[in-house]
Design a protein around this motif. Structure first.
Motif: not given
Length: 541
Positions: A49-68
């Motif tokens: 697993k990664p130590a750090l994630m650079l994450l976009d917010v607006m993405m199709p299906e599951i957005d970045g807020f939900e991933v976080c």
């Protein structure tokens, strides 16, 4: 561990953004890429697993807020550092991201030196934290892992064994008549015995995933993932022999004239009926049998053998109180802010769905948007107009998210148009430059190669994006139109196409209103016609 050993996951549905961030960081860290929220979660739960994630917010299906939110709600992934990298620049969205547990929030268009600095700062903090945590997990006398490390890993391995269906084995080890050794030879000799004995026990474990820990006093424990009873018994015998081969004198032991150990071995299939403590109890019972049988030997015990010997006082719980054992791995965590973070306002409260949505709520929300738009008729200063833009953007975004959250599949009916607002936003766009080369080079750290690749990717992507934008508008697909406008805004910002970026932002705000949106789509297509030769001229320089 060095900073270069840390793994960074870049998550964005835009290939250009992924390439740009990867190019920025690849020389300093191990880079992994994902193009969707689902893919990001799969990587986060993978073996490395990664130590750090650079994450976009607006993405199709599951957005970045939900991933976080899902990452922070899961014990296995909650320690992954999340940095949002997004074109959503308003303070309300940033507050949501930080409340969900993100460590930082970077708005697009990104600056290469700033991204590198913020990633470096987070990785350096993780490096120091990992060093301190590693020290807190080491027993000071024997230099093997301590009880705290064992307790933590036992729970994780039990949960992992439940998912994989593979057995988990545990060995309890006790140095025979250790009190007599301390009493007759002194505590110094006892310390030497534990130090050399721990080294011998550890040398008998050959796999990297096996763990030896000091459980307390003269007791040690070994945890062996993906190991059945037979394999664990072989490992225990190797450990017992390794201690005997030290030939440490112990004339006051009834088992031998040298130091020996007794071992209890247990293995089990992790299930929903028992908690991780069940395996520990089995091993402890086996150890007691080894001591009762004369010490310096290994006894085995699993659930079947426990029933055969009818150990009366083994109280295996009928229903586990272990949260790891009762947690359904397929059940989605509730939509809520991660533990330890306090959310502001009534956001993320799924219980409200039980009572249904107010039929008039949508029309009332659209009236709020209309009322806000009326302010554009006033003679506003540039500062007030910028604040109004941000407020309208946030309100519009909230309406879309609430509709999606309440399960409304139908797009909202378009409210009345606001020509004054549309004319204002278009006229404001004319105050922006078509292209700011100086800003682009500053954000790219004066790296001409990265700037050229970014422009080339932009010129390849945008014509297709414009077709999709027009198709979404003709189909009156509000959500698709808004998402594509947001995507175009990010691409324009990446190459410092300021006027196109402003128009795309306005379209993102006006997606609900079909007439203003139509005018903005026309403006965007015309702007790209003017912008393309300017960018191609840069590539030819």
């Amino acid at each position: 561990m060095k900073s270069q050993d840390y793994r960074i996951l870049i998550v964005d549905d835009e290939p250009a953004n992924v390439y740009l961030l990867s190019r920025m960081l690849r020389g300093s860290y191990r880079i992994v890429e994902a193009r969707s929220g689902e893919e990001a979660l799969a990587v986060a739960h993978g073996p490395d697993k990664p130590a750090l994630m650079l994450l976009d917010v607006m993405m199709p299906e599951i957005d970045g807020f939900e991933v976080c939110r899902r990452l922070k709600a899961d014990d296995e992934t909650k320690d992954i550092i999340v940095i949002f990298v997004t074109a959503i620049g308003d303070s309300a969205a940033e507050e949501v991201g930080l409340n969900l547990g993100a460590a930082d929030y970077i708005t697009k268009p990104i600056s290469l030196p700033i991204v590198r600095a913020r990633v470096r700062n987070q990785i350096n903090m993780r490096l120091k934290a990992d060093m301190l945590e590693g020290m807190s997990y080491i027993d000071g006398l024997t230099h093997v892992y301590n009880r705290r490390k064992f307790d933590t890993l036992l729970q994780k391995e039990w949960q992992r064994a439940r998912r994989s269906g593979k057995p988990l084995a545990l060995i309890m080890i006790d140095f025979d008549h250790f009190k007599a050794l301390n009493d007759h030879y002194g505590h110094g000799a006892g310390d030497i015995c534990l130090q050399q004995g721990a080294a011998a026990l550890g040398s008998a474990l050959k796999r990297q995933g096996d763990l030896l820990a000091r459980y307390g006093g003269e007791e040690f424990v070994a945890l062996l993932p993906e190991t059945d009873l037979e394999g664990a018994h072989r490992a225990a015998e190797a450990m017992r022999t390794a201690v005997k081969d030290l030939h440490l004198i112990h004339q006051y032991s009834s088992a031998a004239d040298h130091v020996t150990v007794s071992l209890g071995v247990a293995a089990a299939q992790a299930d929903e009926t028992h908690s991780a403590s069940f395996l520990l109890e089995l091993a402890d019972r086996a150890l007691n049998r080894a001591k009762a049988a004369g010490r310096d030997q290994t006894m085995v015990m699993d659930a079947a053998l426990e029933h055969e010997v009818n150990v009366a006082n083994l109280a295996a719980p009928e229903a586990s109180t272990d949260t790891l054992a009762t947690k359904d791995p397929d059940q989605k965590p509730p939509l809520a802010v991660s533990s330890g973070a306090q959310a502001s306002g009534p956001a993320f409260v799924p219980e409200r769905r039980r009572y249904g949505a107010d039929p008039g709520a949508q029309s009332q929300a659209e009236k709020v948007l209309g009322a806000l738009s009326e302010f554009y008729r006033w003679p506003l200063t540039a500062e007030l107009q910028a604040e109004l833009d941000s407020l309208l953007d946030t309100t519009n975004d909230l309406l879309i998210r609430v509709q999606a959250e309440c399960g409304s599949g139908a797009a909202p009916s378009p409210s009345e148009t606001h020509p004054a607002q549309t004319q204002s936003t278009i006229s404001n766009a004319h105050d922006c430059k078509h292209f700011d080369r100086d800003e682009l080079m500053q954000r790219m750290g004066d790296d001409q190669d990265i700037a050229a690749v970014t422009i080339e990717q932009f010129l390849a992507d945008v014509p297709l994006r414009l077709q999709g934008l027009r198709a979404a508008h003709q189909a009156q697909d509000v959500e698709a139109l808004r998402f594509k406008a947001h995507s175009l805004k990010g691409l324009a910002g990446a190459v410092s196409a300021l006027r196109l970026q402003h128009l795309a932002k306005c379209l993102e705000q006006e997606a609900l209103h079909l007439a203003p949106a139509s005018a903005l789509v026309d403006q965007i297509e015309q702007e790209y016609v003017l912008l393309e030769p300017l960018l191609r001229a840069v590539l030819e320089d």
